[in-house]
Structure formats: structure tokens, C-alpha cells
Design a protein around this motif. Structure first.
Motif, PDB file in Angstrom:
ATOM      1  N   UNK A   3       0.825  -1.207   0.000  1.00 25.61           N
ATOM      2  CA  UNK A   3       0.000   0.000   0.000  1.00 25.61           C
ATOM      3  C   UNK A   3       0.860   1.257   0.000  1.00 25.61           C
ATOM      4  N   UNK A   4       2.007   1.188   0.687  1.00 25.56           N
ATOM      5  CA  UNK A   4       2.897   2.356   0.745  1.00 25.56           C
ATOM      6  C   UNK A   4       3.453   2.688  -0.644  1.00 25.56           C
ATOM      7  N   UNK A   5       3.798   1.653  -1.407  1.00 27.39           N
ATOM      8  CA  UNK A   5       4.318   1.887  -2.760  1.00 27.39           C
ATOM      9  C   UNK A   5       3.260   2.506  -3.656  1.00 27.39           C
ATOM     10  N   UNK A   6       2.039   1.987  -3.582  1.00 28.99           N
ATOM     11  CA  UNK A   6       0.939   2.533  -4.392  1.00 28.99           C
ATOM     12  C   UNK A   6       0.643   3.966  -3.979  1.00 28.99           C
ATOM     13  N   UNK A   7       0.615   4.209  -2.659  1.00 31.17           N
ATOM     14  CA  UNK A   7       0.322   5.555  -2.166  1.00 31.17           C
ATOM     15  C   UNK A   7       1.376   6.557  -2.630  1.00 31.17           C
ATOM     16  N   UNK A   8       2.660   6.166  -2.564  1.00 28.68           N
ATOM     17  CA  UNK A   8       3.718   7.074  -3.003  1.00 28.68           C
ATOM     18  C   UNK A   8       3.639   7.317  -4.509  1.00 28.68           C
ATOM     19  N   UNK A   9       3.329   6.251  -5.264  1.00 29.13           N
ATOM     20  CA  UNK A   9       3.198   6.409  -6.714  1.00 29.13           C
ATOM     21  C   UNK A   9       2.074   7.379  -7.048  1.00 29.13           C
ATOM     22  N   UNK A  10       0.952   7.264  -6.378  1.00 21.08           N
ATOM     23  CA  UNK A  10      -0.178   8.169  -6.631  1.00 21.08           C
ATOM     24  C   UNK A  10       0.156   9.600  -6.224  1.00 21.08           C
ATOM     25  N   UNK A  11       0.908   9.751  -5.140  1.00 22.42           N
ATOM     26  CA  UNK A  11       1.293  11.091  -4.685  1.00 22.42           C
ATOM     27  C   UNK A  11       2.154  11.804  -5.719  1.00 22.42           C
ATOM     28  N   UNK A  12       3.009  11.039  -6.391  1.00 22.57           N
ATOM     29  CA  UNK A  12       3.931  11.639  -7.369  1.00 22.57           C
ATOM     30  C   UNK A  12       3.296  11.830  -8.747  1.00 22.57           C
ATOM     31  N   UNK A  13       2.144  11.209  -8.976  1.00 21.92           N
ATOM     32  CA  UNK A  13       1.556  11.221 -10.316  1.00 21.92           C
ATOM     33  C   UNK A  13       1.278  12.627 -10.861  1.00 21.92           C
ATOM     34  N   UNK A  14       0.660  13.544 -10.100  1.00 21.58           N
ATOM     35  CA  UNK A  14       0.393  14.876 -10.687  1.00 21.58           C
ATOM     36  C   UNK A  14       1.652  15.575 -11.185  1.00 21.58           C
ATOM     37  N   UNK A 184      13.523   5.158 -11.209  1.00 21.83           N
ATOM     38  CA  UNK A 184      13.580   4.931  -9.766  1.00 21.83           C
ATOM     39  C   UNK A 184      13.117   3.526  -9.420  1.00 21.83           C
ATOM     40  N   UNK A 185      12.093   3.047 -10.101  1.00 20.14           N
ATOM     41  CA  UNK A 185      11.577   1.713  -9.821  1.00 20.14           C
ATOM     42  C   UNK A 185      12.585   0.625 -10.127  1.00 20.14           C
ATOM     43  N   UNK A 186      13.300   0.766 -11.236  1.00 16.48           N
ATOM     44  CA  UNK A 186      14.308  -0.231 -11.590  1.00 16.48           C
ATOM     45  C   UNK A 186      15.447  -0.244 -10.579  1.00 16.48           C
ATOM     46  N   UNK A 187      15.847   0.938 -10.133  1.00 17.75           N
ATOM     47  CA  UNK A 187      16.987   1.018  -9.216  1.00 17.75           C
ATOM     48  C   UNK A 187      16.649   0.533  -7.812  1.00 17.75           C
ATOM     49  N   UNK A 188      15.391   0.687  -7.403  1.00 14.84           N
ATOM     50  CA  UNK A 188      15.001   0.306  -6.048  1.00 14.84           C
ATOM     51  C   UNK A 188      14.157  -0.963  -6.022  1.00 14.84           C
ATOM     52  N   UNK A 189      14.020  -1.617  -7.179  1.00 15.24           N
ATOM     53  CA  UNK A 189      13.215  -2.831  -7.307  1.00 15.24           C
ATOM     54  C   UNK A 189      11.772  -2.593  -6.863  1.00 15.24           C
ATOM     55  N   UNK A 190      11.291  -1.399  -7.145  1.00 15.94           N
ATOM     56  CA  UNK A 190       9.907  -1.026  -6.853  1.00 15.94           C
ATOM     57  C   UNK A 190       9.107  -1.214  -8.138  1.00 15.94           C
ATOM     58  N   UNK A 191       8.574  -2.406  -8.319  1.00 16.89           N
ATOM     59  CA  UNK A 191       7.910  -2.728  -9.588  1.00 16.89           C
ATOM     60  C   UNK A 191       6.572  -2.016  -9.723  1.00 16.89           C
ATOM     61  N   UNK A 192       6.024  -1.529  -8.609  1.00 14.99           N
ATOM     62  CA  UNK A 192       4.820  -0.698  -8.682  1.00 14.99           C
ATOM     63  C   UNK A 192       5.138   0.592  -9.437  1.00 14.99           C
ATOM     64  N   UNK A 193       6.289   1.194  -9.128  1.00 19.99           N
ATOM     65  CA  UNK A 193       6.721   2.396  -9.838  1.00 19.99           C
ATOM     66  C   UNK A 193       6.915   2.116 -11.329  1.00 19.99           C
ATOM     67  N   UNK A 194       7.596   1.031 -11.632  1.00 19.66           N
ATOM     68  CA  UNK A 194       7.842   0.687 -13.034  1.00 19.66           C
ATOM     69  C   UNK A 194       6.517   0.525 -13.775  1.00 19.66           C
ATOM     70  N   UNK A 195       5.578  -0.187 -13.142  1.00 18.64           N
ATOM     71  CA  UNK A 195       4.267  -0.404 -13.752  1.00 18.64           C
ATOM     72  C   UNK A 195       3.518   0.907 -13.930  1.00 18.64           C
ATOM     73  N   UNK A 196       3.556   1.751 -12.931  1.00 17.25           N
ATOM     74  CA  UNK A 196       2.901   3.059 -13.024  1.00 17.25           C
ATOM     75  C   UNK A 196       3.461   3.856 -14.204  1.00 17.25           C
ATOM     76  N   UNK A 197       4.770   3.906 -14.323  1.00 19.34           N
ATOM     77  CA  UNK A 197       5.385   4.680 -15.395  1.00 19.34           C
ATOM     78  C   UNK A 197       5.022   4.157 -16.764  1.00 19.34           C
ATOM     79  N   UNK A 198       5.113   2.835 -16.941  1.00 12.06           N
ATOM     80  CA  UNK A 198       4.813   2.237 -18.246  1.00 12.06           C
ATOM     81  C   UNK A 198       3.347   2.422 -18.625  1.00 12.06           C
ATOM     82  N   UNK A 199       2.459   2.126 -17.670  1.00 13.62           N
ATOM     83  CA  UNK A 199       1.020   2.217 -17.958  1.00 13.62           C
ATOM     84  C   UNK A 199       0.604   3.665 -18.197  1.00 13.62           C
ATOM     85  N   UNK A 200       1.079   4.583 -17.362  1.00  8.92           N
ATOM     86  CA  UNK A 200       0.699   5.990 -17.519  1.00  8.92           C
ATOM     87  C   UNK A 200       1.166   6.546 -18.863  1.00  8.92           C
TER      88      UNK A 200
END
Length: 512
Positions: A3-14, A184-200
Motif C-alpha cells: 500500500x505504501x508503494x501505491x500511495x507514493x506512486x499516486x502522490x507523485x503522479x500529478x 527509480x523503480x528499476x533502481x530500487x526494485x519497486x515494480x509498482x513504480x515501473x508499472x505506473x510509469x509504463x502504464x501511464x
């Protein structure tokens, strides 16, 4: 997926989405403003037409990341010339090089489709236009361009998708974009970030393409409503994405970070410290070693953490090695000549080192780089994308006579599991990286001291060198971070904790 990864990804989206749209729209408009007049000017000049299409085609053969990276040193040099000649400069990091490179990238489909669309019109139409008394300019404006608009719009659709996709690669030159998620997702193994970037990025490109397609079909069938609907849809996307970015206005201090997990953590730590002191701050992450140092000198970055060994070898071009205290003193003295303030060392070292699977090292009796040398011809080595071009590698290789059977480059987050599984035998690791313990790797000692000391140091740009508020907020970090604490913070990110959470943990540990 936490949930923390998703929340941070959403916070950075705008911020990420708005910045991505801003740079993409600006680049596309600039590309259109240049391409359309050039295409029209070349209609009756075959030589010019061949030259333009050939040049635009050559640009397309250059990888997007390379094209973006090439503009930064060019603009940096021009900014320096302007400062010396006219007394003013301009930001060479981020937005400007990204816009110029992406505009170049957009030109080929617009040039090609504009030329093809107009030259493909039936000659009888031009004859008829001339027959009713139209001049060539009137025929072009009132007859040929309207007939060619569907083909021209198809080229604009292609250019827009290319620009939106390639804009994700602008992160390493300091332009915030949806690519920040991916890097950032690749470097920190945060695949939620990677997915967010690709999908967005994919959703944005598809939405823009469909709306431009609606406009294209509207021109083809003379449907005013379709054209208006497409234009309004694009306007809504741009306005909705840019609103949060433009509303932020000035965002205070700029914190730089290189593209690996430790740097993301330290940038978050600096941001938290500044905000605790009621100072506004934001990060520019994913920057290469040379880019971030030049950005600090230029004033595009206000503060970041670097390492004495990086400056010693890559900026000072020193090949000798000295004790830690002496190296720290010499680096500080050199930085003063560049008007850069070294606020001090953070208290830990993060040096380049070679590491192996512990069991494999014991099997071969390898404990040091000297032990490694006789076995190197039978082993493979992996490093990150810049390691084998760095002077540190040359120093290690030459000092110990290392000649490996195979040399590979890969992202740092893939090297550690590759060493643990035996896919590669030796990797270029970092001594403060928590993944060394996670993957049961052994760091090989460097008895000849080929690698200089790598103390983490806090640097402040020349324009902030007299900023007492900034320095007072950050001075408690000096000498406050042990290598054990940094390894633990790095280990946490390797196990799924976000860099922001790791930075908060580190901040709490320092405050005790």
C-alpha cells in the motif's frame, strides 16, 4: 505490491504526469513550427526536400537517450559562453535540452507526411485552381493544404506517440517525467513504480493518438463536430495535467540524486530535513555523475551527496591514492576552487568493490583481488552501465592484471541476484549496499588500494554557498550516518520498502 508503494506512486503522479505533458506538448509544438514551414518550402525544391528528409531520417537512427544526453553538454557550453559574453545564462539541465531533442525526434513523420500529402494531390486540382485565377500561394493555402490535412494529421499522430514515449528517457538529464517512475523503480526494485510509469505513458500516448485520430477523420470527412471534439479532448488533457504543475509555482531548493537506491534515500533524507526546517524542496533524481556535478556548478541543483572517490578519479583525474583524511582534505580544497561548498562527510563510505558469491569465493580460495587475478580468465564479470568506462575500473584492472573471460553490463539491481545465482561470477558492487548481505556475497579486499576512499560528502552549489538556513538545516547530518545504518536503509529498499520510508527510518535513527 504494498500500500505504501501505491500511495507514493499516486502522490507523485500529478507532478510526473504534468511535467511529462508539458515537455511533450512544448516539443511537439516546436517540432510542428519548424517542420511544417520547411516541408512547404521544399515542395518545389527537390534538393532541399532530399536534404531535409535525409537529415530527419539520420536523427531517427540516434537512440533517444543518446540524443537527449547530447543536448545537455552543448547547452551547458552555450550557457557558459552567454555568461561570459553577455553576463547572463540559462538553465542547461532538464526542460530545454529535453524539448530540443524531442522536437528533433518529432520532425521526420511531420516532414514526410506533409510533403507526401501535398505532392500526392491530383495535378488536375492545381490546374483547376490556377484556372479560376488563384496564385500558387492561394492554391496551397485554400486547396492543397485542406486536401492534404488528413495525411498531415497522420504524421502528427505518429510524431506525438514518438515524443510521448521518448520523453520517458529525459529523466537522466534532469527533466521530470513519467520516466522518473521507471528509472527509480528499476533502481530500487519497486515494480509498482515501473508499472505506473509504463502504464501511464502508454495510456497518455493512446489517448492523444485517439483524439488526434478523431481530428484526422474529421478533416477527411469534413466533420466539424469531430474536429472540435478532438481539439477539446486534447485541451482537457493538457489543462488537467498542467494545472497541478503550474499551480505549484516555485518549489524552493533542488536536491539532486544519482540513479541508484542509496541516492534516492539520501535525497529523501535531505528533503525531509529541509521541510522540517520549513524550507520548500524537491528532488531531481536519476542524474548521471557528470551531469549532476555540472548541474551543481551551474546552479541547476542546489545540494546533493557525492563521494570523494568519484570526484578524485572523475573530476580531479587523480590516479594516485592516499589515506582517507588526506583525500577528504584535497577534495575539499579542489571543490573550493570551483566555488562549491563541501558541508562535510556524512560518516560512511560507499566505495566501488568487486564481489562474488560467498560459497563460490570459498571454493576457489578467493578473499582478495590478488587472489582473484589467477582465476579471472575463467570467470565473467558484470558492472553497471558506466563502471567499465570509469577510471576506477582501469585502476583495479591494471593494478591486479585482471583479464576476465567475459564482461557484461546490466542494471545494478540485476547484478546482485545474477552473482548469487551464478549467472555471473564477479560483480562491481558498492560497499554500503545492503544487497551484499541479502544475496550472501563476499566483498574482495583491495590490498593494493587501487580504489580511492569513497566518503559520502554533502555538497552545496556556489549560489547557495552563503545560505545559512540551508546549511543549518543540513549540518546535523554531518558525521551522523554509519555504514551499518546506510546498509540497513539500502537493505530495506531491496526488500520492498520505498526510498521515502527508508529515508524516514534513517532520519529517526539519526535523531536518537
Amino acid at each position: 505490491m504494498s500500500n505504501a508503494q501505491v500511495a507514493e506512486a499516486l502522490t507523485r503522479l500529478p507532478d510526473y504526469l504534468g511535467s511529462h505533458v508539458l515537455v511533450s506538448v512544448t516539443a511537439l509544438l516546436l517540432g510542428l513550427a519548424v517542420s511544417l514551414p520547411l516541408a512547404i518550402a521544399s515542395l518545389r525544391r527537390p534538393g532541399l526536400r532530399a536534404l531535409l528528409l535525409g537529415a530527419a531520417g539520420v536523427v531517427q537512427t540516434v537512440p533517444g537517450l543518446a540524443l537527449l544526453a547530447l543536448f545537455y553538454p552543448v547547452l551547458l557550453g552555450l550557457a557558459g559562453l552567454c555568461a561570459r559574453a553577455f553576463g547572463f545564462s540559462f538553465p542547461a539541465l532538464g526542460f530545454l535540452p529535453a524539448v530540443l531533442a524531442l522536437a528533433l525526434y518529432s520532425m521526420l513523420p511531420v516532414l514526410r507526411n506533409t510533403i507526401t500529402g501535398i505532392l500526392g494531390i491530383d495535378p488536375a486540382v492545381r490546374t483547376a485552381a490556377a484556372g479560376v485565377g488563384m496564385t500558387p500561394a492561394q492554391s496551397l493555402r485554400m486547396v492543397e493544404l485542406p486536401l492534404a490535412l488528413p495525411v498531415i494529421m497522420a504524421g502528427i499522430r505518429t510524431a506525438s506517440v514518438w515524443v510521448i514515449g521518448t520523453a520517458t528517457l529525459s529523466t537522466p538529464i534532469g527533466q521530470t517525467s513519467l520516466g522518473n517512475y521507471i528509472f527509480a523503480g528499476l533502481q530500487t526494485q519497486n515494480w509498482v513504480f515501473v508499472l505506473f510509469g509504463c502504464v501511464a505513458a502508454a495510456v497518455l500516448a493512446l489517448a492523444v493518438d485517439q483524439l488526434l485520430g478523431l481530428i484526422e477523420r474529421g478533416f477527411a470527412i469534413r466533420s466539424h463536430n469531430r474536429v472540435v471534439a478532438g481539439v477539446l479532448g486534447l485541451a482537457l488533457i493538457v489543462a488537467g495535467a498542467l494545472g497541478p504543475v503550474l499551480a505549484q509555482g516555485s518549489r524552493g531548493y533542488v536536491i539532486g540524486a544519482k540513479p541508484f537506491a542509496e541516492q534516492y534515500i539520501l535525497a529523501g533524507l535531505i528533503r525531509d530535513r529541509l521541510r522540517a526546517a520549513s524550507l520548500s524542496a524537491r528532488e531531481r533524481d536519476g542524474l548521471g555523475s557528470a551531469v549532476i556535478f555540472e548541474a551543481l556548478e551551474q546552479g541547476d541543483v542546489d545540494v546533493y551527496v557525492d563521494y570523494t572517490g568519484t570526484i578524485w578519479a572523475n573530476r580531479m583525474h587523480r590516479t594516485d591514492t592516499h589515506p582517507r583524511a588526506e583525500t577528504l582534505h584535497d577534495v575539499g580544497a579542489w571543490l573550493k576552487t570551483r566555488n562549491i561548498l563541501m558541508l562535510g562527510g556524512l560518516g560512511f563510505e560507499n566505495a566501488y568493490a568487486l564481489a562474488m558469491n560467498s560459497a563460490r569465493a570459498r571454493q576457489l580460495g578467493i578473499h582478495t583481488l590478488s587472489d582473484l587475478a589467477p582465476h579471472a580468465g575463467e570467470l565473467s564479470i558484470a558492472g553497471d552501465f558506466e563502471f567499465f568506462s570509469r577510471p576506477e575500473w582501469k585502476a583495479i584492472r591494471d593494478a591486479y592484471g585482471l583479464a576476465f573471460r567475459r564482461q557484461r553490463q546490466m542494471q545494478a539491481e540485476f547484478m546482485y541476484p545474477a552473482a548469487a545465482s551464478g549467472e555471473v561470477d564477479v560483480i562491481a558492487a558498492y560497499t554500503s549496499d545492503g544487497r551484499i548481505a541479502k544475496y550472501s556475497l563476499q566483498v574482495l579486499d583491495d590490498p593494493k588500494h587501487a580504489v580511492p576512499p569513497y566518503d559520502a560528502i554533502l555538497l552545496v552549489s556556489p549560489k547557495r554557498a552563503n545560505d545559512a538556513k540551508l546549511q543549518d538545516a543540513l549540518r546535523p547530518l554531518i558525521g551522523a550516518i554509519s555504514v551499518q545504518s546506510m546498509r540497513e536503509a539500502n537493505r530495506r529498499t531491496a526488500e520492498g520498502v520505498t526510498p521515502a520510508e527508508a529515508a524516514a527510518w534513517l532520519n529517526e535513527r539519526i535523531a536518537r
